[in-house]
Design an enzyme around this catalytic site. Structure first.
Site, PDB file in Angstrom:
ATOM      1  N   HIS A  22       0.842  -1.205   0.000  1.00  0.00           N
ATOM      2  CA  HIS A  22       0.000   0.000   0.000  1.00  0.00           C
ATOM      3  C   HIS A  22       0.879   1.258   0.000  1.00  0.00           C
ATOM      4  CE1 HIS A  22      -3.050  -2.646   2.311  1.00  0.00           C
ATOM      5  NE2 HIS A  22      -3.557  -2.438   1.110  1.00  0.00           N
ATOM      6  N   LYS A  46     -16.700  -6.384   5.643  1.00  0.00           N
ATOM      7  CA  LYS A  46     -15.646  -7.187   5.010  1.00  0.00           C
ATOM      8  C   LYS A  46     -15.182  -8.358   5.879  1.00  0.00           C
ATOM      9  CE  LYS A  46     -11.867  -6.515   1.927  1.00  0.00           C
ATOM     10  NZ  LYS A  46     -10.754  -5.743   1.484  1.00  0.00           N
ATOM     11  N   ARG A 101      -1.654  -5.785  -8.618  1.00  0.00           N
ATOM     12  CA  ARG A 101      -0.527  -6.691  -8.351  1.00  0.00           C
ATOM     13  C   ARG A 101      -0.420  -7.765  -9.427  1.00  0.00           C
ATOM     14  NH1 ARG A 101      -2.769  -7.717  -2.482  1.00  0.00           N
ATOM     15  NH2 ARG A 101      -4.534  -7.773  -3.882  1.00  0.00           N
ATOM     16  N   SER A 139      -3.092  -7.603   2.781  1.00  0.00           N
ATOM     17  CA  SER A 139      -3.414  -7.463   4.211  1.00  0.00           C
ATOM     18  C   SER A 139      -3.845  -8.803   4.792  1.00  0.00           C
ATOM     19  CB  SER A 139      -4.539  -6.438   4.391  1.00  0.00           C
ATOM     20  OG  SER A 139      -4.110  -5.168   3.984  1.00  0.00           O
TER      21      SER A 139
END
Ligand code: PNS
Length: 171
Positions: A22, A46, A101, A139
């Protein structure tokens, strides 16, 4: 549509927690835009149970991580609930920057970009290719390793590593 140049960009995410990947996207956004605001989404729904860290904690963690990095200190960090495009209008950001990514990110990002474009055609979606060394970081991988008691100091800045140790317990 306006053809004026965009000076202010928003870098959104859940940042649960912020990683070197990030920070790489935030750093590169600073090279592209005069003003950068990191927008931390509440993302209450989430991962089933919601994020591991509260919205306030995630905002605070990013501020700390930026302070210990070479990212310009004038980058703003705000938390938000609701729609990203509404926040962009509210703070006057004309672009959203995200990192890509791998091909696996593409479909999800395309869906979000399309949706945001339908709701707010004045906001541009801009993608930067993640640096090769951070391509594998997410994450969720950081949280999983930390919860298993493994060292994550190569994936996150030291202030975040400390928070993870406090949260998940690790010697
Ligand atoms: O780090 P993430 O979870 O990939 O970031 C996703 C995020 C927070 C950018 C996205 O979920 C978002 O924009 N959330 C705010 C709500 C919203 O605007 N939803 C509509 C666009 S999908």
């Amino acid at each position: 549509m306006s053809t004026s140049r965009i000076a202010h960009a928003c870098v959104p995410g859940t940042f649960d927690p912020v990683t070197y990947g990030h920070l790489d996207v935030i750093r590169r956004s600073c090279r592209l835009f005069d003003r950068v605001t990191v927008a931390v989404a509440a993302s209450y729904g989430k991962n089933g149970t919601g994020p591991a860290f509260s919205l306030d904690e995630r905002v605070d963690m990013i501020r700390g991580a930026i302070a210990e990095s070479d990212i310009p200190s004038d980058v703003e960090v705000v938390g938000f609930e609701g729609l990203l495009v509404d926040l962009c209008h509210q703070i006057g950001a004309g672009a959203v920057v995200k990192g890509l990514r791998a091909a696996t990110d593409f479909e999800y990002e395309l869906q979000q970009a399309d949706l945001n474009n339908l709701m707010a055609p004045d906001i541009e979606s801009v993608y930067v290719m993640g640096s090769r060394e951070y391509g594998y970081i997410s994450s969720s991988i950081v949280r999983e390793l930390a919860a298993l008691g493994r060292d994550v100091s190569f994936l996150v800045p030291s202030s975040i590593d400390k928070r993870l140790k406090d949260r998940f317990g690790r010697s």
